[in-house]
Scaffold this motif. Structure first.
Motif, PDB file in Angstrom:
ATOM      1  N   ILE A 259      27.343 -51.425 -63.450  1.00 51.41           N
ATOM      2  CA  ILE A 259      26.707 -50.022 -63.342  1.00 51.41           C
ATOM      3  C   ILE A 259      26.600 -49.642 -62.060  1.00 51.41           C
ATOM      4  CG2 ILE A 259      24.725 -48.692 -64.202  1.00 51.41           C
ATOM      5  CD1 ILE A 259      24.588 -50.222 -66.445  1.00 51.41           C
ATOM      6  N   LEU A 260      27.026 -48.557 -61.435  1.00 50.77           N
ATOM      7  CA  LEU A 260      26.783 -47.963 -60.343  1.00 50.77           C
ATOM      8  C   LEU A 260      25.400 -47.434 -60.073  1.00 50.77           C
ATOM      9  CD1 LEU A 260      29.581 -48.662 -58.929  1.00 50.77           C
ATOM     10  CD2 LEU A 260      29.793 -45.905 -58.711  1.00 50.77           C
TER      11      LEU A 260
ATOM     12  N   TYR B 162      14.214 -44.067 -52.023  1.00 51.14           N
ATOM     13  CA  TYR B 162      15.448 -45.126 -52.093  1.00 51.14           C
ATOM     14  C   TYR B 162      15.123 -46.246 -52.519  1.00 51.14           C
ATOM     15  CZ  TYR B 162      18.800 -48.193 -50.110  1.00 51.14           C
ATOM     16  OH  TYR B 162      19.792 -49.206 -50.047  1.00 51.14           O
ATOM     17  N   GLY B 163      14.114 -46.990 -52.239  1.00 52.32           N
ATOM     18  CA  GLY B 163      13.485 -48.158 -52.892  1.00 52.32           C
ATOM     19  C   GLY B 163      13.862 -48.371 -54.284  1.00 52.32           C
ATOM     20  N   GLY B 164      13.830 -47.288 -55.138  1.00 48.49           N
ATOM     21  CA  GLY B 164      13.795 -47.618 -56.609  1.00 48.49           C
ATOM     22  C   GLY B 164      15.370 -47.665 -56.688  1.00 48.49           C
ATOM     23  N   ALA B 165      16.312 -47.454 -56.108  1.00 49.33           N
ATOM     24  CA  ALA B 165      17.583 -47.950 -56.296  1.00 49.33           C
ATOM     25  C   ALA B 165      17.825 -49.536 -56.343  1.00 49.33           C
ATOM     26  CB  ALA B 165      18.551 -47.288 -55.287  1.00 49.33           C
ATOM     27  N   GLU B 166      17.293 -49.977 -55.299  1.00 52.03           N
ATOM     28  CA  GLU B 166      17.165 -51.309 -55.010  1.00 52.03           C
ATOM     29  C   GLU B 166      16.678 -52.049 -56.236  1.00 52.03           C
ATOM     30  OE1 GLU B 166      16.998 -51.612 -49.968  1.00 52.03           O
ATOM     31  OE2 GLU B 166      15.246 -51.454 -51.170  1.00 52.03           O
ATOM     32  N   VAL B 167      15.560 -51.408 -56.459  1.00 51.05           N
ATOM     33  CA  VAL B 167      14.955 -52.460 -57.619  1.00 51.05           C
ATOM     34  C   VAL B 167      15.804 -52.222 -58.923  1.00 51.05           C
ATOM     35  CG1 VAL B 167      12.737 -52.327 -59.003  1.00 51.05           C
ATOM     36  CG2 VAL B 167      12.468 -52.085 -56.498  1.00 51.05           C
TER      37      VAL B 167
ATOM     38  N   GLY C  96      20.251 -56.662 -63.674  1.00 48.21           N
ATOM     39  CA  GLY C  96      20.477 -58.059 -63.806  1.00 48.21           C
ATOM     40  C   GLY C  96      21.838 -58.430 -62.820  1.00 48.21           C
ATOM     41  N   LYS C  97      22.045 -59.440 -62.525  1.00 48.50           N
ATOM     42  CA  LYS C  97      23.255 -59.906 -61.773  1.00 48.50           C
ATOM     43  C   LYS C  97      24.390 -59.523 -62.245  1.00 48.50           C
ATOM     44  CE  LYS C  97      24.909 -63.948 -59.227  1.00 48.50           C
ATOM     45  NZ  LYS C  97      24.862 -65.353 -58.911  1.00 48.50           N
ATOM     46  N   GLY C  98      25.262 -59.008 -61.589  1.00 50.96           N
ATOM     47  CA  GLY C  98      26.759 -58.596 -62.071  1.00 50.96           C
ATOM     48  C   GLY C  98      26.655 -57.284 -62.816  1.00 50.96           C
ATOM     49  N   VAL C  99      25.379 -56.849 -63.151  1.00 50.89           N
ATOM     50  CA  VAL C  99      25.290 -55.560 -63.746  1.00 50.89           C
ATOM     51  C   VAL C  99      25.026 -54.043 -62.900  1.00 50.89           C
ATOM     52  CG1 VAL C  99      23.976 -54.002 -65.641  1.00 50.89           C
ATOM     53  CG2 VAL C  99      24.591 -56.585 -65.701  1.00 50.89           C
ATOM     54  N   GLY C 100      23.759 -54.476 -62.081  1.00 49.41           N
ATOM     55  CA  GLY C 100      23.501 -53.308 -61.235  1.00 49.41           C
ATOM     56  C   GLY C 100      24.470 -53.492 -59.799  1.00 49.41           C
TER      57      GLY C 100
ATOM     58  N   VAL D 183      35.156 -50.969 -59.079  1.00 47.14           N
ATOM     59  CA  VAL D 183      33.841 -51.281 -58.900  1.00 47.14           C
ATOM     60  C   VAL D 183      33.564 -51.671 -57.238  1.00 47.14           C
ATOM     61  CG1 VAL D 183      31.641 -52.600 -59.304  1.00 47.14           C
ATOM     62  CG2 VAL D 183      33.374 -52.286 -61.086  1.00 47.14           C
ATOM     63  N   PRO D 184      32.799 -50.810 -56.458  1.00 46.97           N
ATOM     64  CA  PRO D 184      32.724 -51.014 -55.183  1.00 46.97           C
ATOM     65  C   PRO D 184      31.836 -52.253 -55.031  1.00 46.97           C
ATOM     66  CG  PRO D 184      31.119 -49.263 -55.818  1.00 46.97           C
ATOM     67  CD  PRO D 184      32.058 -49.699 -56.863  1.00 46.97           C
ATOM     68  N   ALA D 185      31.964 -52.929 -53.787  1.00 50.25           N
ATOM     69  CA  ALA D 185      31.244 -54.125 -53.390  1.00 50.25           C
ATOM     70  C   ALA D 185      29.566 -53.819 -53.457  1.00 50.25           C
ATOM     71  CB  ALA D 185      31.563 -54.819 -51.939  1.00 50.25           C
ATOM     72  N   TYR D 186      28.686 -54.698 -53.873  1.00 51.26           N
ATOM     73  CA  TYR D 186      27.438 -54.615 -53.997  1.00 51.26           C
ATOM     74  C   TYR D 186      26.835 -54.268 -52.447  1.00 51.26           C
ATOM     75  CZ  TYR D 186      22.637 -55.207 -55.303  1.00 51.26           C
ATOM     76  OH  TYR D 186      21.253 -55.092 -55.445  1.00 51.26           O
TER      77      TYR D 186
END
Length: 510
Positions: free
Chosen positions: A440-441, A453-458, A464-468, A502-505
């Motif tokens: 999920i982007l 902006y911090g909300g996006a990081e959280v 979850g790993k591999g999802v966000g 999917v772009p790189a995390y």
């Protein structure tokens, strides 16, 4: 957000309605009857509860989908959800429907989506563009509370009380608002949680014939998208969360967190004014002087409300709402704020500031209000609301004033919105863990006022790993990112939604 005495409509794309583009209109169209499957027909003009305006014109179709009011009793009472779509235009193979939520809680997707038709034209080549009014909003069993004149009177009550008498009056009018909502819409109120909206979203997905949900959520729509992914991880298709609410923040901490975002945006507005980044008629030598001018205007209106040509009164509460509203858009809002303050800086003409306040509060020129204020309280309080007494608020005032000398008091006093609400908060914060969902982007804007902006990081971590998958617009200003001038952001989102790339995390856009 800004409709009640909250400065912002919790993360709505509040400026969205001001961007609507009038269509050709469809004479004689009426709202479709609610059915279990969408029956699409020409769209009628938006209702007053949706914000009014013209019918969206050629290519747009509307329907009403019947869903359970109470998912614990799915065979019981049903309500109708207003839907809108624009069929895929081609070229290229149709992927399915891309369903939008534009934020709030309280934004009408039916009224908002047509105004962004050109913005989403690339996506429209292979997706049907679809949006909806969430339950309680606009054309979907709208919550009704105050009349237009009552709302006008409500907005005249000082939302930054200086005396015990003003504080009592503010609490009293908030109690009266809650009582009116319960009297007129009490049967709806327990069922207006984001969890139920997510269940509705799954019904819409099925109704448009998609096995997976393809979704674009702005602002509060990120909370809705995260909730959906948690409830239905195996049904997520391609999803983008843009202008991201922080899933870890609770009711009171979340308001303070958001306030800091508005102060950051105010600082950026003032710096750009001094730097000449836009035509700024309130130019001063330093950003602090620009902000002080806004503070002086608000202080003057607190003591001397200004009468407009039509006899209405612009007070400090409405001026603060107008100022916060404009911070959602650097391109259009910042210049509009500078012009409006300039026209009133000599305590003369309040017309422009009042017009911005009307846009913020959802008031049209006939005195009708959309119902965004109503549903903002209804959903916020049902989701996380915590009653706050006068003493509770006063204890928190120093922290709020420190975070923002201009907006702090109004944000703090707005915590009273759930004090008298008949439905208590269901949880402390949102749950968005989505093990088993596809990528999920999650798009964060470094200059976002309403969803810092911090909300996006959280959110990216909590999914979850591999999802966000976190994508950042480090040079961004205003609320949300797509369609705001970053070819990098738009390109990453389009490539993901159209091609599944999917772009790189941690991808950073300049």
């Amino acid at each position: 957000m800004t409709h009640r005495k909250t400065v912002v409509r919790g993360a709505a794309v509040a400026a969205a309605t001001s961007l609507l583009l009038a269509g050709a209109g469809t004479a004689g169209a009426t709202a479709p009857a609610a059915t279990d499957r969408p029956v699409w027909s020409p769209c009628p003009p938006p209702t007053a509860a949706q914000g009014g305006g013209d019918a969206p014109g050629v290519g747009w179709e509307c329907a009403t989908l019947a869903v359970p009011l109470d998912y614990a009793h799915p065979q019981g009472r049903r309500i109708g959800l207003a839907l809108i779509r624009h069929a895929a235009t081609g070229p290229g193979k149709r992927i399915g429907s891309l369903i939008y939520n534009f934020g709030g809680p309280g934004g009408s997707g039916v009224a908002t989506l047509p105004g962004f038709g050109s913005t989403f034209s690339t996506l429209n080549t292979r997706y049907d563009l679809v949006s909806f009014d969430p339950r309680g909003v606009g054309g979907s069993a709208p919550v009704s509370c105050f009349t237009g004149p009552q709302t006008d009177a409500y907005n005249q009550v000082d939302s930054t009380p200086d005396t015990p008498a003003e504080a009592e009056q503010f609490m009293d009018v908030t109690q009266a608002f809650a009582a009116a909502c319960e009297k007129k819409s009490g049967a709806l109120l327990p069922h207006l949680t984001t969890t139920n909206v997510a269940r509705d979203l799954d019904r819409i997905r099925a109704a448009v014939g998609d096995a997976k949900l393809n979704y674009y959520g702005f602002s509060y729509g990120t909370e809705l998208g995260g909730t959906y992914a948690h409830l239905f991880p195996q049904k997520v298709g391609r999803a983008v969360l843009d202008g991201v609410m922080n899933p870890d923040e609770n009711y009171t901490d979340g308001a303070l967190y958001q306030l800091k975002g508005f102060q950051l945006a105010l600082d950026n507005f003032a710096k750009a004014c001094v730097a000449g980044s836009y035509v700024c008629p309130i130019h001063r030598s330093t950003p602090a002087q620009v902000e002080q001018l806004l503070t002086d205007v608000v202080a003057h209106l607190d003591q001397h409300p200004a009468r407009t040509a039509d006899g209405r009164m612009l007070n400090d509460s409405l001026a603060l709402s107008a100022m916060a509203h404009t911070l959602y858009s650097a391109s259009s809002g910042w210049p509009a704020l500078a012009r409006a303050v300039s026209s009133y800086a000599n305590w003369e003409d309040p017309t422009a500031l009042m017009a911005l306040a009307d846009s913020a509060t959802g008031r049209d020129d006939k005195g009708h209000y959309d119902n965004g204020n109503n549903i903002f309280s209804a959903t916020s309080c049902a989701d996380y609301g915590v009653p706050q007494t006068t003493d509770d608020i006063r204890q928190q005032l120093p922290a709020y004033r420190k975070a923002s000398p201009l907006f702090g008091e109004q944000f703090a006093w707005a915590l009273n919105q759930c004090t008298y609400w008949p439905v208590k908060g269901a949880t402390d914060h949102m749950e968005v863990s989505a093990k088993g969902a596809p990528p999920i982007l999650v798009i964060g804007n470094a200059g976002d006022p309403a969803t810092p902006y911090g909300g996006a990081e959280v959110m990216a971590r909590r999914l979850g790993k591999g999802v966000g998958v976190l994508v950042s617009w480090k040079g961004g200003q205003g609320h949300c990112s797509y369609g705001k001038g970053s070819a990098c952001i738009d390109g990453k989102a389009d490539d993901y939604l159209l091609n599944g790339k999917v772009p790189a995390y941690g991808t950073n856009c300049p």
